[in-house]
Enzyme design. Structure first.
Site, short mmCIF file in Angstrom:
data_model
loop_
_atom_site.label_atom_id
_atom_site.label_comp_id
_atom_site.label_asym_id
_atom_site.label_seq_id
_atom_site.Cartn_x
_atom_site.Cartn_y
_atom_site.Cartn_z
N HIS A 97 -5.53 2.04 -31.15
CA HIS A 97 -6.08 1.50 -29.74
C HIS A 97 -6.36 2.46 -28.81
O HIS A 97 -5.73 3.56 -28.52
CB HIS A 97 -5.02 0.43 -29.14
CG HIS A 97 -3.56 1.08 -28.79
ND1 HIS A 97 -2.61 1.21 -29.82
CD2 HIS A 97 -3.32 1.24 -27.87
CE1 HIS A 97 -1.82 1.75 -29.11
NE2 HIS A 97 -1.74 1.72 -27.76
N HIS A 99 -6.94 2.65 -24.46
CA HIS A 99 -6.88 1.85 -23.44
C HIS A 99 -8.08 2.05 -22.44
O HIS A 99 -8.64 3.36 -22.31
CB HIS A 99 -5.76 2.23 -22.45
CG HIS A 99 -4.30 2.20 -23.27
ND1 HIS A 99 -3.33 1.41 -22.84
CD2 HIS A 99 -3.69 2.89 -24.15
CE1 HIS A 99 -2.20 1.59 -23.43
NE2 HIS A 99 -2.47 2.41 -24.32
P1 AMP Z 1 0.67 2.65 -26.23
O1 AMP Z 1 1.81 2.87 -25.29
O2 AMP Z 1 -0.46 3.57 -26.01
O3 AMP Z 1 1.19 2.59 -27.58
O4 AMP Z 1 0.11 1.07 -25.75
C1 AMP Z 1 0.59 0.15 -26.16
C2 AMP Z 1 0.21 -1.04 -25.25
O5 AMP Z 1 0.26 -2.19 -25.79
C3 AMP Z 1 0.99 -1.23 -24.06
O6 AMP Z 1 0.25 -0.90 -22.94
C4 AMP Z 1 1.55 -2.63 -23.92
O7 AMP Z 1 1.53 -3.13 -22.82
C5 AMP Z 1 0.41 -3.44 -24.75
N1 AMP Z 1 1.01 -4.47 -25.50
C6 AMP Z 1 1.99 -4.75 -26.53
N2 AMP Z 1 2.04 -5.89 -26.82
C7 AMP Z 1 1.02 -6.59 -26.36
C8 AMP Z 1 0.36 -7.61 -26.62
N3 AMP Z 1 0.76 -8.72 -27.44
N4 AMP Z 1 -0.73 -8.23 -26.07
C9 AMP Z 1 -1.52 -7.29 -25.10
N5 AMP Z 1 -0.88 -5.91 -25.10
C10 AMP Z 1 0.21 -5.66 -25.59
#
Ligand code: AMP
Ligand code: ZN
Length: 132
Positions: A97, A99
């Site tokens: 993903h 951001h």
């Molecule tokens: P990373 O730390 O770069 O792996 O980012 C993972 C992101 O996913 C974090 O910013 C979380 O807030 C987000 N996240 C986790 N679960 C969900 C969800 N169910 N819906 C939307 N975002 C999520």
């Protein structure tokens, strides 16, 4: 089990921003930065280290489309694009993903940590790291 695959398969809800055949973009559940958005491929890859090129191209095109939309149509003055690959790089969800953090004048945060100087010189680093 992958929480982002569950979102793609509609097993859990999300605040969808954009969808096409290959990608999905939705608001980050943290609701921290104004409009913090995640862009993911529909096909599961762990991160940028294992994704195949065509899928990565699709995702990056989608990142650009949404970033441009936020700037052109939604009032953002700029965007940060962030991406974590691996546990030690602070990746917490192991489905590729990106951001998107829309940025606004005086929004009061920095997307880049201030780091201490590295102990090795740039020349030493270049010798160690260069690829060709
Ligand atoms: P990373 O730390 O770069 O792996 O980012 C993972 C992101 O996913 C974090 O910013 C979380 O807030 C987000 N996240 C986790 N679960 C969900 C969800 N169910 N819906 C939307 N975002 C999520
Ligand atoms: Zn997944």
């Amino acid at each position: 089990m992958c929480i982002f695959c569950d979102i793609i398969n509609k097993k859990i809800p999300c605040y969808k921003i954009y969808e096409d055949d290959n990608c999905l973009a939705f608001l980050d559940i943290s609701n921290d930065a104004n409009g913090h958005t995640l862009v993911i491929p529909k096909k599961h890859y762990e991160n940028i280290l294992d994704v195949e090129q065509e899928t990565l191209n699709h995702v990056i095109n989608c990142v650009k489309k949404i970033a441009k939309h936020y700037v052109d149509n939604c009032g953002a003055k700029g965007v940060n694009i962030l991406n974590a690959n691996g546990k030690d790089a602070e990746q917490t969800v192991f489905h590729l993903h990106f951001h998107i953090l829309p940025r606004f004048e005086n929004d009061g945060f920095s997307a880049f940590p201030k780091l201490d100087k590295n102990k090795q010189t740039l020349e030493e680093l270049q010798n160690k790291l260069k690829l060709n």
